[in-house]
Design a protein around this motif. Sequence first.
Motif, short mmCIF file in Angstrom:
data_model
loop_
_atom_site.label_atom_id
_atom_site.label_comp_id
_atom_site.label_asym_id
_atom_site.label_seq_id
_atom_site.Cartn_x
_atom_site.Cartn_y
_atom_site.Cartn_z
N VAL A 169 -1.99 7.47 -0.62
CA VAL A 169 -3.20 7.67 -1.25
C VAL A 169 -2.92 9.11 -2.01
CG1 VAL A 169 -4.98 6.72 0.25
CG2 VAL A 169 -4.09 8.91 0.70
N ILE A 170 -3.55 9.10 -3.30
CA ILE A 170 -3.30 10.33 -4.29
C ILE A 170 -4.59 10.90 -4.55
CG2 ILE A 170 -1.37 9.25 -5.37
CD1 ILE A 170 -3.11 9.10 -7.82
N ASN B 55 -12.80 4.27 -0.85
CA ASN B 55 -11.91 3.51 -1.77
C ASN B 55 -10.83 2.67 -0.87
OD1 ASN B 55 -13.25 4.17 -4.16
ND2 ASN B 55 -11.99 6.16 -4.17
N TYR B 56 -10.73 2.80 0.18
CA TYR B 56 -9.94 2.02 0.97
C TYR B 56 -10.62 1.45 2.27
CZ TYR B 56 -5.42 0.60 2.92
OH TYR B 56 -4.43 -0.18 3.61
N ALA C 214 -9.60 11.98 5.09
CA ALA C 214 -8.31 12.92 4.23
C ALA C 214 -8.95 14.00 3.50
CB ALA C 214 -7.85 11.83 3.21
N VAL D 173 -2.83 14.93 -1.33
CA VAL D 173 -3.75 14.50 -0.19
C VAL D 173 -2.93 14.43 1.32
CG1 VAL D 173 -5.02 12.49 0.88
CG2 VAL D 173 -4.62 12.71 -1.75
N ILE E 298 -7.75 17.34 0.52
CA ILE E 298 -7.11 17.75 -0.43
C ILE E 298 -6.42 19.26 -0.21
CG2 ILE E 298 -6.63 18.05 -3.01
CD1 ILE E 298 -8.65 15.59 -3.36
N VAL F 150 -9.99 10.38 -3.01
CA VAL F 150 -8.96 10.09 -2.55
C VAL F 150 -8.66 8.44 -2.90
CG1 VAL F 150 -8.03 8.91 -0.31
CG2 VAL F 150 -8.96 11.26 -0.35
N LEU F 151 -7.64 8.18 -3.94
CA LEU F 151 -7.32 6.95 -4.53
C LEU F 151 -6.23 6.39 -3.79
CD1 LEU F 151 -8.48 5.66 -7.07
CD2 LEU F 151 -6.20 6.40 -8.27
N PRO F 152 -6.37 5.12 -3.37
CA PRO F 152 -5.39 4.24 -2.53
C PRO F 152 -4.50 3.73 -3.87
CG PRO F 152 -7.38 2.98 -2.64
CD PRO F 152 -7.61 4.45 -3.13
N MET G 274 0.96 -1.09 -0.11
CA MET G 274 -0.03 -0.03 0.07
C MET G 274 1.03 1.16 0.13
SD MET G 274 -2.99 0.94 -0.33
CE MET G 274 -2.93 2.58 0.51
N LYS H 34 -12.64 14.06 2.84
CA LYS H 34 -12.78 13.02 1.83
C LYS H 34 -12.59 11.65 2.67
CE LYS H 34 -12.63 15.58 -1.70
NZ LYS H 34 -13.77 15.83 -2.94
N SER H 35 -13.54 10.85 2.44
CA SER H 35 -13.41 9.88 3.19
C SER H 35 -12.38 8.77 2.54
CB SER H 35 -14.89 8.93 2.88
OG SER H 35 -14.79 7.53 2.95
#
Lengths: 121, 155, 753
Positions: B54-55, C703-704, C713, C721, C715, B61-63, B51, C698-699
């Motif tokens: 995140v970006i 996605n995780y 989180a 992030v 931005i 929020v994308l892992p 892991m 942002k949760s």
Amino acid sequence: MIKTVLTIDDSRTMRDMLKMALADAGYRVIQAVDGVDGLETLGAQGADVVITDINMPRLDGFGFIEGMRADPNHRSTPVLVLTTESDAAKKQRARDAGATGWIVKPFDPVKLVDAVRRVAA
Amino acid sequence: MNDVSQITAAAVRELIAFRIGEQEFCVDIMAVREIRGWTPATPLPRAPGYMKGVINLRGAVLPIIDLGARFGLNTSEPSERHVIMVAHVGGRMVGLLVDAVSDIIQLTDEAVQPTPDVASEQVKAFVKGIFAIDGRMISLIELDRIIPEPEAEAA
Amino acid sequence: MSDAADPFEAIKVVFFQECDELLGDLEVGLLAIESGAADDETVNAVFRAVHSVKGGAGAFGLDALVRFAHVFETLLDEIRAGRKPCDDVTVKTLLRASDVLADHVAAARGQAAPVDEARSAGLVAEMEILTHGEASTPGAEVTLDDVPEFAPAFAPVMAAAPEADEFGFRPVAFSFAGLGESVAGAAEVAAPAGQTWRIVLRPHARLYANANETGILLRELARLGEMTVDLDASALPDLGDLACEESYLAWTVDLVTDAGEAAIRDVFDFVESDCDLSIRLTEAEPEAGEFDAAPADFDIAALLAMAQAEVAPAPAPVVEPVAPSPSPAPVAVVAPPTSAPTAPAAPAAVTIRVDLDRVDRLINVVGELVIQQAMLAQRVTESGLARSSGVSVGLEDLELLTREIQDSVMAIRAQPVKSVFQRMPRLVREVGEMTGKRVRLVTAGEDTEVDKTVVERLAEPITHMLRNAIDHGLERPEERAAAGKPIEGTVRLAALHRSGRIVIEISDDGKGINRGRVKGIAVARGLIAEEAVLSDDEIDNLIFLPGFSTAETVTDVSGRGVGMDVVRRSIQALGGRISISSVPGKGSTFTLSLPLTLAVLDGMVVTAAEQTLVAPLTAIVESLTPRAQDIHHVGGHDPVIRFRDQFVPLIDVALGMGFRDTPVPPETGVAMVIETEAGARAALLFDAILGQRQVVIKSLETNYQQVEGIAAATILGDGRVALILDVDAIVASWRKKAVRIEAATRPDLKLAS
């Protein structure tokens, strides 16, 4: 000439069902949600026949009919009451208030249209 | 564009092939939403090694998951030379970090063979099958197994 | 003819939606009656609610629902008419009946299991006893005979092949285009073998006053068969003596029909008591028409045409309904209806219905606007532009405007917690019944608003806590009596805004937490060391540990494997906190604190080990630069820092999160003193403080997954992030580590799991 029926009932389900039965029979249907709304709508738009429930908030069916009969424009507009009670006392009360006739709930759409026809000139 | 010579009426899949180290893999193209260049990720505390963090993907929020590390392969540190495949997996959007994306392949189910036993246990966990194209051996990856189930919170 | 099937189904959907509203109104009304806050209108409204449910149900043939509703409605009718009292026993029965009615509706909808027959029958019996007194036959069932005939479902009726109805009339079509035309053609001529009836009709004034018309009555008779009409105008006075609203005319009708007397009488159904009517059978042969003053060539169509013509005040002896003059109707004066119109309702706030998707999209875009504005501000600062420059000033204005837009947009989605609270009275009733406890629910702050996303997720935790309070908190009636408490326990559910968050309190006046028992169970389950010394507060909070349950037997109510730890986790997932305070013998209070919205947070941006983090502003007490002399190490390794006249633990966040392997000297960083929801204080050590900023949340879970110590989180202005810290969790996990370290150095202590 298409006749207009004003249906007054606080139950949306009932309004929809009346509309469906009457529209299918070729009537134009306008609606109101209680006695006060009914008097206002009748005054504003007019109708050839009125169908009203009895138990409603703000002003019930009897009150509506009495109000209607007090209006010179609608003293001879036929009005039918919808009632689940089939006892004589309620019918008498409806008559006393000025109702032209009645329809028993739950109503058979054929009988409903019949009753309307019987009072609409 | 590689085309399998016989494309029958039977289920034809479109796959996108990518490279990690010397090995080639592919996934169902329907799952892949876009390909992006690498951007540095914000690390998450006490995250598993694969892991990367995140970006920000246009406000979400994308892992980022280092697929090579996930497969147990030796991998290098992520850099601008890497590529992120943004994929939709199990109701989530994730970024899969790979070395490079190669091409789009069309494949019928029949062409896929079961994974040979020589493959490592770890790889077998993710691989649905393998097939050959132009002498290249490509492993078909089952994306759903990439994303771990949320772990029970430590008491 | 339109196809009735689809509209019919659509109306059914409407019916069930309406039922939801009616059931809600019903409960609210009954609760008002129970608390004595009701008036006549409330009782009427309650009656109407059940009446409407029954009415609609009848139309759809939902027999079980109708039967139950009928008994319910009958009792309510007695109450609203004042014939039966509405005492405490009655109200409680009505409330339980409303629950069962809701079950019947759900079952009729096909969404729930069939109703508990025993419970339903039991309530029917109770209600009948209240309605009719003990004299009623025990267990008398309401049969379908007692209830008005149900109309068959719409569709079959409309699709049925036309058959001869009671008029002996075979409908040809439902078109009324032919109304004004000759009716004779439409009516089927009665068989010549039909009977001849003589009908004499003398209408009273009221027949016309009620807008009935003889013309229409005659037209209806004509449908039954061939007829001749004779008008008797002999009673008609001279024009000068004519009183318009009086009735002077009479008709004699000879009708040949095989429809029977009932059908004939049916025509006069509406007017029977407003006229003199005689119907008798004459000889089979129709009499030769002997008319007095009627025209020889009789034409019903002409009659109708005249009847429909505008009423001219002509005394002509034609068949013409006498229109009442515009003077007060001569009908018997009816006493003003008892349900006099109440004061007109206050004009409702104008509302519109908006697609939720659109609102969500708007909120997202506004969130992006906030981010962009922040990014712009950052770039401007970095560019070195003077703060007094037009650009900078303009940017500050932009920030204010952006905030305003954001607040307004957030308010769109804000909803009162009422929608969650209103499910609770029923829950409390049922749990009370199941556990044999007498309990009363008091609510406050139902109108407190919170973001829609939060509201929906409150129901479950609140439900668990209420169950818990009743099942474990409240004592049994005997125990309460022995303790000198009122037999009925009180559970209070309140919502309020406090320092930028929404707080939900659930308190009971029960026996409070049995600390000895809780500690004992925690030790028995290996959750704490036996010799561990814990404050009262810490003992109370043990119940949040996973695997903890004080129920010896898994009760059907709360012990379904759902412990308080699950509740806490679901609150934390919302970015909230939960804590408990308790006084033995007096009761306990659970306090939930949640962000007003899941979308936005006021935060302090900090750095730690090159990572940018955000701490929620509401948790921050003060920031200070640590000085070596203010720092001490407890037991040789746990750093604490002096703050005002206390020492609070100093937590190296970067170290704790694994961003750094070795600690740094605290004097090189900055310490931020924070306070947890439970009121505990600690100091978080960071490298630097960058500034205060409002950030869009942002949760991470989308996605995780949830990460311990991290709430969410965001931005930042540079597009990267940043993680938002969960301050409570950081302090809690530090504590656990401290315990571990302590245990490691003292092997006689058991390790916390």
